[in-house]
Design a protein around this motif. Structure first.
Motif, PDB file in Angstrom:
ATOM      1  N   ALA A   1      11.754  -3.873   7.134  1.00 30.91           N
ATOM      2  CA  ALA A   1      10.397  -3.397   6.862  1.00 30.91           C
ATOM      3  C   ALA A   1      10.205  -3.356   5.354  1.00 30.91           C
ATOM      4  CB  ALA A   1      10.180  -2.011   7.454  1.00 30.91           C
TER       5      ALA A   1
ATOM      6  N   VAL B   1       7.901  -1.998   2.980  1.00 33.77           N
ATOM      7  CA  VAL B   1       6.832  -0.998   2.971  1.00 33.77           C
ATOM      8  C   VAL B   1       6.272  -0.890   1.551  1.00 33.77           C
ATOM      9  CG1 VAL B   1       6.212   1.386   3.497  1.00 33.77           C
ATOM     10  CG2 VAL B   1       7.990   0.232   4.842  1.00 33.77           C
TER      11      VAL B   1
ATOM     12  N   PHE C   1       4.081  -4.148   5.048  1.00 34.74           N
ATOM     13  CA  PHE C   1       3.077  -3.089   5.102  1.00 34.74           C
ATOM     14  C   PHE C   1       2.533  -2.838   3.702  1.00 34.74           C
ATOM     15  CE2 PHE C   1       6.374  -2.440   8.231  1.00 34.74           C
ATOM     16  CZ  PHE C   1       5.712  -2.122   9.400  1.00 34.74           C
TER      17      PHE C   1
ATOM     18  N   HIS D   1      -1.290  -0.132   5.958  1.00 35.06           N
ATOM     19  CA  HIS D   1      -0.591   1.135   6.197  1.00 35.06           C
ATOM     20  C   HIS D   1      -0.440   1.907   4.903  1.00 35.06           C
ATOM     21  CE1 HIS D   1       3.006   3.723   6.475  1.00 35.06           C
ATOM     22  NE2 HIS D   1       2.499   4.010   7.647  1.00 35.06           N
TER      23      HIS D   1
ATOM     24  N   LEU E   1       1.799   5.339   3.587  1.00 36.36           N
ATOM     25  CA  LEU E   1       2.720   6.454   3.830  1.00 36.36           C
ATOM     26  C   LEU E   1       2.100   7.765   3.356  1.00 36.36           C
ATOM     27  CD1 LEU E   1       6.181   4.982   2.768  1.00 36.36           C
ATOM     28  CD2 LEU E   1       5.588   5.866   5.035  1.00 36.36           C
TER      29      LEU E   1
ATOM     30  N   LEU F   1       4.406   4.697  10.866  1.00 33.46           N
ATOM     31  CA  LEU F   1       4.455   3.247  10.924  1.00 33.46           C
ATOM     32  C   LEU F   1       4.294   2.788  12.371  1.00 33.46           C
ATOM     33  CD1 LEU F   1       7.434   2.983   8.500  1.00 33.46           C
ATOM     34  CD2 LEU F   1       5.356   1.667   8.172  1.00 33.46           C
TER      35      LEU F   1
ATOM     36  N   LEU G   1      11.426   0.119   0.075  1.00 34.00           N
ATOM     37  CA  LEU G   1      10.309   0.854  -0.535  1.00 34.00           C
ATOM     38  C   LEU G   1      10.368   0.552  -2.030  1.00 34.00           C
ATOM     39  CD1 LEU G   1       8.068   2.997   0.236  1.00 34.00           C
ATOM     40  CD2 LEU G   1       9.673   4.714  -0.607  1.00 34.00           C
TER      41      LEU G   1
ATOM     42  N   LEU H   1      10.307   7.081   7.241  1.00 31.78           N
ATOM     43  CA  LEU H   1      11.119   5.874   7.053  1.00 31.78           C
ATOM     44  C   LEU H   1      12.465   6.011   7.760  1.00 31.78           C
ATOM     45  CD1 LEU H   1      10.333   5.091   3.309  1.00 31.78           C
ATOM     46  CD2 LEU H   1       9.309   4.064   5.347  1.00 31.78           C
TER      47      LEU H   1
END
Length: 227
Positions: free
Chosen positions: A48, A50, A71, A95, A97, A101, A113, A130
């Protein structure tokens, strides 16, 4: 000199997207070798990304055979990333945070991240989310503008190519302790911490780094969800 323009995260990165890949950003130059060194063999891993931005990490991960979900909160950034990754099978999601998710528990082998955490108000909630989507034993790599930059009033910023004005993107002045304690409180284990400062070698690559010479510029954390 005109006063800087302040923008929220989404609007700021939508504007920044038009030039982001063309800049010799000193923070990015310090960060990318660390991330690649921590992910030497991503083939076959579910990852992922993010806060994928323009896909600077997404692209090489997908090229290396990783299965990547990307994302981001910025439509402009994701549009750039989609253009690069049209044939790679990457799934993109709007998305922000710490919102949940769109993934089940323990979905990913790796969560990335990258240069995002200073734009997140609630770090403990973000790292808790996460951790949820990370499989037991999986890794979370977090990179961020070093909090020492707070002492100089430095946050994410760029020069708007149309107006010539400096644009400052909304960010939070988290401390070093915040970046350490938030993942620990979320149940993650710290495997490694790396700090990088602006030095002569960096200035040789991009003169933009000269004003930061000698100062810590990057903080990177390699985290793991315990088995």
């Amino acid at each position: 000199m005109a006063d800087p323009v302040h923008m929220d995260t989404q609007a700021g990165y939508d504007r920044w997207a038009t030039i982001y890949d063309d800049e010799l950003n000193p923070l990015v130059l310090l960060e990318e070798p660390i991330v690649r060194g921590w992910l030497p063999a991503p083939a076959g891993q579910r990852i992922a990304d993010v806060g994928c931005g323009t896909g600077r990490h997404t692209l090489w991960l997908a090229d290396a055979g990783a299965l990547v979900d990307a994302f981001d909160t910025s439509d402009g950034m994701m549009a750039r990333a989609r253009a690069k990754l049209a044939r790679h099978g990457v799934r993109f999601h709007a998305h922000t945070l710490p919102e949940p998710l769109p993934a089940t528990d323990a979905t990913y082998d790796v969560v990335l991240l990258a240069l995002v955490a200073d734009h997140i108000a609630d770090l403990p909630a973000a790292f808790t989310e996460l951790r949820r989507v990370l499989r037991p034993g999986g890794e979370l790599i977090c990179t961020v503008l070093h909090p020492a930059m707070n002492l100089r009033g430095i946050t994410a910023r760029f020069t708007d190519p149309d107006s010539g004005h400096e644009v400052r993107v909304a960010a939070f002045e988290h401390t070093y302790a915040d970046y350490v304690m938030a993942p620990l409180r979320a149940g993650l284990r710290i495997e490694e911490i790396i700090e990088r400062k602006a030095d002569a070698a960096l200035v040789a690559k991009t003169p933009r780094a000269e004003k930061y010479l000698g100062w810590p510029l990057l903080l990177a954390l390699r985290l793991r969800r315990p088995e």
